[in-house]
Every structure is written in structure tokens, then in C-alpha cells.
Scaffold this active site. Structure first.
Site, mmCIF file in Angstrom:
data_model
loop_
_atom_site.group_PDB
_atom_site.id
_atom_site.type_symbol
_atom_site.label_atom_id
_atom_site.label_comp_id
_atom_site.label_asym_id
_atom_site.label_seq_id
_atom_site.Cartn_x
_atom_site.Cartn_y
_atom_site.Cartn_z
ATOM 1 N N ARG A 100 1.003 -1.216 -0.136
ATOM 2 C CA ARG A 100 0.022 0.226 0.009
ATOM 3 C C ARG A 100 0.893 1.317 0.161
ATOM 4 O O ARG A 100 1.611 1.532 0.862
ATOM 5 C CB ARG A 100 -0.750 -0.097 1.210
ATOM 6 C CG ARG A 100 -1.722 1.357 1.416
ATOM 7 C CD ARG A 100 -2.540 1.387 2.606
ATOM 8 N NE ARG A 100 -3.888 0.668 2.088
ATOM 9 C CZ ARG A 100 -5.088 0.643 2.794
ATOM 10 N NH1 ARG A 100 -5.099 1.476 3.941
ATOM 11 N NH2 ARG A 100 -5.862 0.059 2.154
ATOM 12 N N HIS A 127 -7.491 0.641 -6.126
ATOM 13 C CA HIS A 127 -7.638 -0.198 -4.829
ATOM 14 C C HIS A 127 -8.173 -1.527 -5.271
ATOM 15 O O HIS A 127 -9.530 -1.861 -4.942
ATOM 16 C CB HIS A 127 -8.502 0.466 -3.812
ATOM 17 C CG HIS A 127 -8.243 0.031 -2.415
ATOM 18 N ND1 HIS A 127 -7.466 -1.341 -2.100
ATOM 19 C CD2 HIS A 127 -9.147 0.326 -1.244
ATOM 20 C CE1 HIS A 127 -7.629 -1.495 -0.936
ATOM 21 N NE2 HIS A 127 -8.583 -0.493 -0.060
ATOM 22 N N GLN A 130 -10.026 -4.198 -2.902
ATOM 23 C CA GLN A 130 -11.384 -3.717 -2.277
ATOM 24 C C GLN A 130 -12.599 -4.004 -3.270
ATOM 25 O O GLN A 130 -13.456 -4.510 -2.876
ATOM 26 C CB GLN A 130 -11.357 -2.294 -2.125
ATOM 27 C CG GLN A 130 -12.589 -1.634 -1.565
ATOM 28 C CD GLN A 130 -13.077 -2.141 0.010
ATOM 29 O OE1 GLN A 130 -12.227 -2.028 0.696
ATOM 30 N NE2 GLN A 130 -14.178 -2.873 0.021
ATOM 31 N N ASP A 222 -17.475 6.888 -0.758
ATOM 32 C CA ASP A 222 -16.158 6.893 -0.088
ATOM 33 C C ASP A 222 -15.739 7.968 0.358
ATOM 34 O O ASP A 222 -16.542 8.846 -0.041
ATOM 35 C CB ASP A 222 -14.975 6.242 -1.044
ATOM 36 C CG ASP A 222 -13.631 5.957 -0.413
ATOM 37 O OD1 ASP A 222 -13.552 5.974 0.765
ATOM 38 O OD2 ASP A 222 -12.756 6.100 -1.139
ATOM 39 N N CYS A 261 -16.510 1.431 1.105
ATOM 40 C CA CYS A 261 -15.179 0.491 1.493
ATOM 41 C C CYS A 261 -14.668 0.632 2.857
ATOM 42 O O CYS A 261 -13.789 -0.072 3.236
ATOM 43 C CB CYS A 261 -14.398 0.963 0.620
ATOM 44 S SG CYS A 261 -13.657 2.613 0.511
ATOM 45 N N ARG A 289 -13.218 -8.905 2.294
ATOM 46 C CA ARG A 289 -11.795 -8.837 2.120
ATOM 47 C C ARG A 289 -11.014 -9.967 2.078
ATOM 48 O O ARG A 289 -10.089 -10.225 1.480
ATOM 49 C CB ARG A 289 -11.182 -7.436 2.683
ATOM 50 C CG ARG A 289 -11.913 -6.197 2.499
ATOM 51 C CD ARG A 289 -11.513 -5.531 0.916
ATOM 52 N NE ARG A 289 -10.151 -5.477 0.825
ATOM 53 C CZ ARG A 289 -9.494 -4.577 1.465
ATOM 54 N NH1 ARG A 289 -9.771 -3.441 1.938
ATOM 55 N NH2 ARG A 289 -8.189 -4.436 1.151
#
Ligand code: CP
Ligand code: NVA
Length: 306
Positions: A100, A127, A130, A222, A261, A289
């Protein structure tokens, strides 16, 4: 050559669907896949994380492997060692890297210069892990993916980019509503439009949230200020009318679900009331996830050995 998951589109539509099906199996039988036995997977985090770190650490353990958490600021990366050398060194110790960070190019470079699978755990551009879990969740709630419409309302960030690509690849109509100047990345839009030619779906970008959610089966949002943008808090003023709340939802399909998310900033991109009404979906999404990433790792390592 190892396979990577740097971009959502690094896997074909069939491969993504295969991973989602397998994730559903692993959800019911968490220790049934021991593909990572005797393997060490490095988890490099240059940004904070709750879900991604935990789901990868637990997932690697459940698959018989050793997760190695690496706080980016504690490595020589933070003192300027380049990605090319980091990739070559880490490939000598580890069997895979989950990273990340800020720059998407750095993750591309890690995959290019290393010799082990690289998984993108979030960059400023995408991402993908996700969205893999999100697609699994959507399939859980609707029993299918094709033919649905997803509306994303908020900032045109990494989530908007990846959802647009994911929907276009997997056959969902997608509409993204952002304030002017906060539209998704143009490369992501181009990629989505290319896939849309094959799947025949609609990809729409608008500045009108009501227009976007019209007939939507899934309303997704988000945060308005992503990690690394903390200095841009003033931009929030421009997001008036972009809160996902019961009023906005009245324009969506009557059986629409709301997804997020996480982490959520309640009262900003989503109202507390709407968040709690869809908490079951949202926390299932978070749980998925774990299952989706395990299925992904199994896919990448089985391909490595075949
Ligand atoms: N959704 C997500 O990636 O959460 P974290 O930032 O907590 O990992
Ligand atoms: N867009 C958010 C997603 C967090 C999971 C960020 O990058 O901070």
C-alpha cells in the site's frame, strides 16, 4: 513469470469470476486451502490501514503462510532506497509482496523489477483488492453481477477509478457522480470505456448525484478526503449534495443496497442513518476482503507453479 494484481484489469473477466467463486468456497471453509504453506508474504504499508492489513495477515496465516508486516517508514525506502533495488532484495527473501503506497508507478516497478507476485493494497490510482471483495459482496446480495447498475457518488478517487473499471469489465452499468474538477482519472475512464465496448455496458460520468443513482441497484460512496490529501480539507465545501442519505436513495431502485469501503466519515459522504440501515452489507463487504484476497493469492500461486 509471476502473475500480479497491481491493476484490477490484470486478471481477465473469467479469472476474476473464478476467484470470486473460490472466495465463496473459502468463506465456508477457511482453512481448506494451504497454498501458502512454507511461504512468507511481505506486507508493506506506506499509509495507515485497518482492514487491509488485518485481512492479509489473517488470510496468509489461514493459508499456512507467514505474513511479514513491514511499516514503510521503518525501511530504507523511507531513506531513498529505490524500488528497483528493494524489489530485487525482497524477491530473495519473500514469496510475495502486498504493498500500500502513494504512487501507482512504484507498485508497477516493484512488479517489473522483482521476481515474485505483487498485490496492490491501494495506491492513489487504484484499490483492486477492495473492488474484488465488493464484487463478491454484490454477487452475494443479488446472485449475479451482469445487468446491474452501480452508482458511485463522491470524490473521483482510487475507489471511483477501480469501480468504474471493475464494473465495465464484469458487465455492470456504472455511473460516477462527482463535483466538477473531482471527476475520476481519465486513464481509468479510457480503460473502462474499452471494456464497455466488449461488455456493452454504460459508463457515465456526471456532476449530478440524482442522475447517477437513477435506477441504481448499488449506491457506493467513499471518503471525500483520501489518505495523503489531508491538506485539502477545504474541498469538502464543494461536496454539498453528494451525501448518500435516504433522500438521495429515493432516486435509486427501491431494492438498492448501499456500499462503503470504509473507513466512513458519517455526516459527510454518508448519513449516520443510511450507514446504519446498510451496516450488514457494509460489514459483510469488509469481511469479504479476507475471503476474496485468500482466493486471489491461491490463484496467483497456483498459476506460478503451473
Ligand atoms: N477499505 C480499506 O482498505 O480499509 P483500510 O484502509 O482500513 O485497509
Ligand atoms: N479513497 C480512500 C480509500 C480508503 C480505503 C483513501 O485512499 O484513503
Amino acid at each position: 513469470m509471476p502473475r500480479h494484481f497491481v491493476n484490477f484489469e490484470d486478471l481477465t473477466k473469467d479469472e476474476i469470476l473464478q476467484v470470486i467463486d473460490y472466495a465463496e468456497k473459502l468463506k465456508k471453509d477457511p482453512f481448506s486451502d494451504q497454498t501458502l504453506k512454507n511461504k512468507s508474504i511481505g506486507l508493506i504499508f506506506m499509509k495507515p490501514s485497518t482492514r487491509t492489513r488485518l485481512s492479509f495477515e489473517v488470510g496468509v496465516y489461514q493459508m499456512g503462510g507467514q505474513p511479514v508486516y513491514i511499516l514503510g517508514s521503518s525501511t530504507q525506502l523511507s531513506r531513498g532506497e529505490d524500488i528497483k533495488d528493494t524489489a530485487r532484495v525482497m524477491s530473495r527473501y519473500l514469496d510475495g509482496i502486498v504493498i500500500r503506497t502513494f504512487s501507482h508507478q512504484e507498485v508497477e516497478d516493484l512488479a517489473k523489477y522483482g521476481s515474485i507476485p505483487v498485490i496492490n493494497a491501494l495506491t492513489d490510482y487504484q484499490h483492486p483488492c477492495q473492488v474484488l471483495a465488493d464484487m463478491m459482496t454484490i454477487k452475494e446480495y443479488f446472485g449475479k453481477l451482469e445487468g446491474l447498475k452501480l452508482a458511485y457518488v463522491g470524490d473521483g478517487n482510487n475507489m471511483a477509478n477501480t469501480l468504474m473499471i471493475g464494473c465495465a469489465l464484469l458487465g455492470l452499468d456504472v455511473s460516477v457522480a462527482t463535483p466538477p474538477m473531482y471527476e475520476p482519472n481519465s486513464k481509468a475512464l479510457q480503460t473502462a470505456l474499452e471494456f464497455a465496448k466488449e461488455t456493452g455496458v454504460n459508463v457515465e460520468i456526471t456532476n449530478d448525484p440524482k442522475e447517477a443513482v437513477k435506477g441504481a441497484n448499488i449506491v457506493y460512496t467513499d471518503v471525500w478526503v483520501s489518505m495523503g490529501q489531508e491538506g485539502e480539507k477545504d474541498k469538502k465545501k464543494l461536496f454539498e449534495g453528494f451525501t448518500v442519505d435516504d433522500n438521495l436513495l429515493s432516486y435509486a431502485d427501491k431494492n438498492a443496497i448501499v456500499m462503503h469501503c470504509l473507513p466512513a466519515h458519517k455526516g459527510e459522504e454518508i448519513s449516520e442513518e443510511t450507514f446504519e440501515r446498510f451496516a450488514d452489507v457494509i460489514f459483510n463487504q469488509a469481511e469479504n476482503r479476507l475471503h476474496a484476497q485468500k482466493a486471489l493469492m491461491s490463484f496467483l500461486y497456483k498459476n506460478l507453479n503451473s
